[in-house]
Design a protein around this motif. Structure first.
Motif: not given
Ligand SMILES: Cc1cc2nc3c(=O)[nH]c(=O)nc-3n(C[C@H](O)[C@H](O)[C@H](O)COP(=O)(O)OP(=O)(O)OC[C@H]3O[C@@H](n4cnc5c(N)ncnc54)[C@H](O)[C@@H]3O)c2cc1C
Length: 478
Positions: A9-10, A12-13, A32, A34, A40-41, A246-247, A361, A417, A419, A423
Motif C-alpha cells: 500500500g503506497g 501516506i502510511g 502499490e 495503482e 486517498c492522497a 496488486l497483492v 468532499s 481503485y 480497495n 474512508l
C-alpha cells in the motif's frame, strides 16, 4: 531472495514507513496496486485532466511539525507552498476566514458570530495546540498488558498536562464555556471538527476538538502538481517501488511471508500492511492473522466520502479551500458541510493557466451506496453530484458556462481503485480512543500496520505520527 521489509500500500502510511526504513539503510520493497502512489492522497488523470483524489491540504509541515520531521529525516524537500488562510467558511450570508494569525481571526469571528467569550475560547485552542505539538517522547502499543501499561506511562506527561480536557464530551465543554451558543455557531464549529476528527463535538473529547479547531493556526501547505507528487517525492530515494502491483494473497510459514502479486511472488521477513484494517483479513490464509484483523472489523463505522471533481475556466480568483455549511444534512450524506479545494492558479502542472481543478468532499455512509442496483446507484450518484455542483456554483459564484467537466466518486469508486470503502480512518470518538485503537505493531511476529485505521489518526499528521511510532516498535525503543 527474502526481503527484509515488504510494505503493501503506497498511501501516506506505506510511503512514510518505507521512506523511514530506507533512510535507516533497511532493505525495503514498497508495493502499490495503482499506477501511482498516494491512495486517498493520490492525484489521478481523467481524460488528461489532473485531480487530487481526496486529500488536498497538508498540515504539520510547519517548522518543527511532524510532517516536516519525516521529510527532514529522509532528506527530501517536497514542492509545497505555504497557504494562508487555511479555509474560508461560508454559512448562509456569512463568509468567515480562518486566518493563521490569532488576533486577525478573533476579529473575524467577532464580526460574524458576536460573543464576549471568543477571545478566551480561541486563545485556549491556540495555546493548547502549541503545548501539544511541543510534547514528544510518548508512544503507543496495545499488544500485551505490559505494553499497554508502558504506553500509558509514556503518555502520562500528556495526560497530566491536559487531563481536564480528556474526559467528557467536547460539546458539553464548549456549551459550558460559552454559556449560550447559537445552533449556527455550533454547526460552524462542528463542520471544522468533523473534517479532522471524523466525528462531531458530541462524540469526541474537548482535547480532540482543540486539535481539530486549532490546525488552521498552524501553517498549512498546498502541494504543487498534486498531492500524489508529495508521496512520490517522499519515496524517491527507495530503489524498489512497485506500482501496478496488486497483492492477491499472503501466506506465512516459518516466520516468512509470501506475497502473491501481479508481478510475481515476493518473500519477506517483515510485512507492513498499509491497507485499511477493515479490508486486510481477506488476503491472509493464516488463521491467527485473520482473527487479528477481524477483531477490529467491528470498529468500522462505514463512514466514507462522496467526492466531486470539477474543472472550471474562469478569471475569478479563488482561495485554496472553502467549507460550505448548510442548515440541514445534505440528502444521502452524513453532513451539513462540504469541503471544497481549488488548485493554485499558478500551479500549471495540475491545471492550465485560467483554469482551476476542484476536489470537493462530503461525508457519507458506505451502506447507503453498496446495496443499490446499478440503475439506482447511477441515479443517486448523479442526483447528489448535481446538488453539490449547484451548491458550489451558487455560493462561489461559478457560472454554468465556466464548467469544463464535472464528475463524482462514491465509496464504491474508492473500493474499486484503492480497495477500501471506509474512508477517513478511525473517528477519534470517546468510545474509539486509546487503548482501543489498533497499534502499529501486532501480536503476530513480523507483522506491522500503518495508515489511518491504525494509531495515530487520519491525514498527514496523524498517519505520519503512526509511521514514527511504527519505527519505534520496529527498533524496540519503548
Ligand atoms: C475525501 C478525502 C479528503 C481528505 N482530505 C485530506 C486533506 O486535505 N489533508 C489530509 O492530510 N488528509 C486528508 N484526508 C485523509 C487522508 O487522505 C488519509 O487519512 C490518508 O491519505 C490515508 O493514508 P493511508 O496510508 O492510511 O491509506 P490509503 O490512502 O488508503 O492507501 C492505501 C493504499 O494501499 C493500496 N492497496 C490496497 N490494497 C492493495 C493490494 N492488495 N495490493 C497493493 N496495494 C494495495 C491502495 O491502492 C492505496 O494506495 C482526506 C481523505 C479523504 C477520503
Amino acid at each position: 531472495m527474502i526481503r527484509e521489509y515488504a510494505i503493501i500500500g503506497g498511501g501516506i502510511g506505506g510511503c512514510s514507513i518505507a521512506a523511514l526504513l530506507n533512510a535507516k539503510g533497511h532493505d525495503v520493497v514498497l508495493i502499490e496496486k495503482e499506477p501511482s502512489l498516494g491512495g486517498c492522497a493520490s492525484t489521478f488523470s481523467h481524460g488528461g485532466n489532473h485531480y487530487n483524489a481526496g486529500a488536498t491540504t497538508i498540515s504539520g509541515y510547519h517548522e518543527g511539525g511532524i510532517v516536516r520531521r519525516i521529510f527532514d529525516a529522509v532528506g527530501i524537500t517536497p514542492d509545497v507552498i505555504s497557504t494562508d488562510p487555511a479555509i474560508t467558511i461560508i454559512q448562509g450570508d456569512k463568509s468567515c476566514v480562518r486566518y493563521r494569525d490569532l488576533e486577525r481571526f478573533i476579529s473575524e469571528i467577532e464580526t460574524f458570530y458576536p460573543h464576549a467569550k471568543h477571545r478566551e475560547f480561541w486563545t485556549l485552542i491556540h495555546t493548547l495546540g502549541i503545548a501539544f505539538y511541543e510534547m514528544q517522547g510518548y508512544y503507543y502499543s496495545n499488544q500485551s498488558g505490559l505494553m499497554k501499561v508502558r504506553s500509558l506511562l509514556s503518555l502520562y506527561p500528556l495526560v497530566k498536562r491536559f487531563w481536564r480536557y480528556l474526559f467528557g464530551n467536547a460539546r458539553d465543554f464548549i456549551t459550558r464555556f460559552y454559556g449560550t451558543l447559537s445552533p449556527q455557531y455550533l454547526d460552524f464549529l462542528d463542520a471544522q471538527i468533523l473534517i479532522v476528527a471524523q466525528a462531531t463535538s458530541d462524540k469526541i473529547n474537548f482535547f480532540t476538538a482543540v486539535l481539530s479547531l486549532g490546525y488552521a493556526f498552524n501553517e498549512t501547505h498546498y502541494p504543487i502538481g498534486g498531492m500524489g507528487a508529495v508521496c512520490t517525492s517522499l519515496t524517491s530515494k527507495i530503489p524498489d517501488v512497485r506500482t501496478r502491483c496488486l497483492v492477491t494473497s499472503i501466506t506465512k510459514e516459518n516466520d516468512v511471508y509470501t506475497l502473491t502479486t501481479a508481478q510475481g511472488p515476493i518473500q519477506c521477513k517483515n510485512l507492513i500492511m498499509g491497507t485499511s484494517h477493515y479490508e486486510s483479513s481477506q488476503w491472509f490464509s493464516d488463521h491467527a492473522i485473520k482473527k487479528y484483523y477481524q477483531k477490529y472489523e467491528k470498529r468500522n463505522n462505514h463512514q466514507s466520502a462522496f467526492v466531486l471533481y470539477m474543472t472550471i475556466k474562469t478569471l475569478t480568483p479563488y482561495h485554496h479551500h472553502y467549507q460550505l455549511i448548510s442548515e440541514t444534512i445534505i440528502p444521502h450524506t452524513l453532513s451539513k458541510s462540504l469541503f471544497v479545494s481549488f488548485s493554485d492558479p499558478h500551479d500549471t502542472l495540475i491545471a492550465p493557466e485560467g483554469s482551476y481543478r476542484i476536489t470537493a468532499s462530503i461525508h457519507t455512509d458506505t451502506r447507503f451506496w453498496t446495496p443499490l442496483s446499478k440503475v439506482h446507484y447511477q441515479h443517486q450518484k448523479k442526483e447528489l453530484q448535481n446538488l453539490l455542483q449547484q451548491w458550489i456554483c451558487d455560493k462561489l459564484g461559478i457560472q454554468n458556462e465556466e464548467i469544463v467537466e464535472c464528475f463524482a466518486a462514491t465509496p464504491k469508486t474508492f473500493g474499486r481503485y484503492i480497495n477500501r470503502t471506509q474512508l477517513g480512518g478511525n473517528a477519534l470518538t470517546l468510545s474509539n480512543f486509546l487503548p482501543r485503537l489498533p497499534s502499529n505493531d501486532t501480536p503476530i511476529k513480523g507483522l506491522y500496520q500503518i495508515g489511518d485505521t491504525a494509531y495515530a489518526a487520519q491525514g498527514w499528521p496523524g498517519v505520519v505520527m503512526g509511521a514514527f511510532n511504527c519505527m519505534r516498535m520496529i527498533n524496540g525503543k519503548h
